[in-house]
Design an enzyme around this catalytic site. Sequence first.
Site, PDB file in Angstrom:
ATOM      1  N   CYS A 101       9.090  -2.149   2.122  1.00  0.00           N
ATOM      2  CA  CYS A 101       7.737  -1.630   2.323  1.00  0.00           C
ATOM      3  C   CYS A 101       7.831  -0.252   2.973  1.00  0.00           C
ATOM      4  CB  CYS A 101       6.975  -2.592   3.230  1.00  0.00           C
ATOM      5  SG  CYS A 101       5.288  -2.086   3.558  1.00  0.00           S
ATOM      6  N   HIS A 143       2.089  -8.494  -2.647  1.00  0.00           N
ATOM      7  CA  HIS A 143       2.491  -7.702  -1.469  1.00  0.00           C
ATOM      8  C   HIS A 143       1.367  -6.733  -1.070  1.00  0.00           C
ATOM      9  CE1 HIS A 143       5.675  -5.238   0.785  1.00  0.00           C
ATOM     10  NE2 HIS A 143       4.634  -4.419   0.741  1.00  0.00           N
ATOM     11  N   GLU A 144       0.809  -6.044  -2.068  1.00  0.00           N
ATOM     12  CA  GLU A 144      -0.250  -5.065  -1.763  1.00  0.00           C
ATOM     13  C   GLU A 144      -1.535  -5.763  -1.319  1.00  0.00           C
ATOM     14  OE1 GLU A 144       0.806  -2.178  -1.446  1.00  0.00           O
ATOM     15  OE2 GLU A 144       2.664  -2.452  -2.574  1.00  0.00           O
ATOM     16  N   HIS A 147      -1.503  -6.398   2.174  1.00  0.00           N
ATOM     17  CA  HIS A 147      -1.827  -5.217   2.992  1.00  0.00           C
ATOM     18  C   HIS A 147      -3.329  -5.085   3.250  1.00  0.00           C
ATOM     19  CE1 HIS A 147       1.855  -3.055   3.786  1.00  0.00           C
ATOM     20  NE2 HIS A 147       2.223  -3.032   2.527  1.00  0.00           N
TER      21      HIS A 147
HETATM   22 ZN    ZN Z   1       4.075  -2.645   1.756  1.00  0.00          ZN
END
Ligand code: ZN
Length: 176
Positions: A101, A143-144, A147
């Site tokens: 990341c 993953h995003e 966020h």
């Molecule tokens: Zn990330």
Amino acid sequence: MAKVLKVAELGNAVLRSPTSPIENIHSPVVQRLIDNLIYTANKTNGVGIAAPQVFESVQLFIVASRPNLRYLNAPVMAPTPMINPQIVAFSDEQVQGWEGCLSVPGIRGLVMRSREIEVLYCDRYGKQHQKVFTDFVARIIQHEYDHIHGKLFLDRVESTLDLMSDAEYHAQIVCG
Ligand code: ZN
């Protein structure tokens, strides 16, 4: 002209803050943010980047899959902005994979993700899409998506034994 945005790193509160949906996708401010996120992902070799990583607490990220040493068959995607995304289905089948990341420099972690997901999102023109994604692209999106919900891949690593430095990752995983 697009510019590389400053990226928030682990410990910065913005990475843990709640985000708001984007209401006016057509506004120049939002369109400029999309351009700058795409530019930043390109310049940093990222396969994805989310707005909170550049200090914008809104529900937007870019997915920019391309083949890499771990995922030789990863599709080449034009950088795809996903606005106000919702993952509406997760496959029961999960797979482990290494993630890194931009906000957690120098560290890789082994993370379990659903192999397939279905996502509802708006594109930069305000058009809604509902699509199924698998494997590497599904991993990037999950993953995003984390966020924009204040989560980092570190939160999903089962054990600290599943962490590695970038240098070890490249030595062991890529060549191993
Ligand atoms: Zn990330």
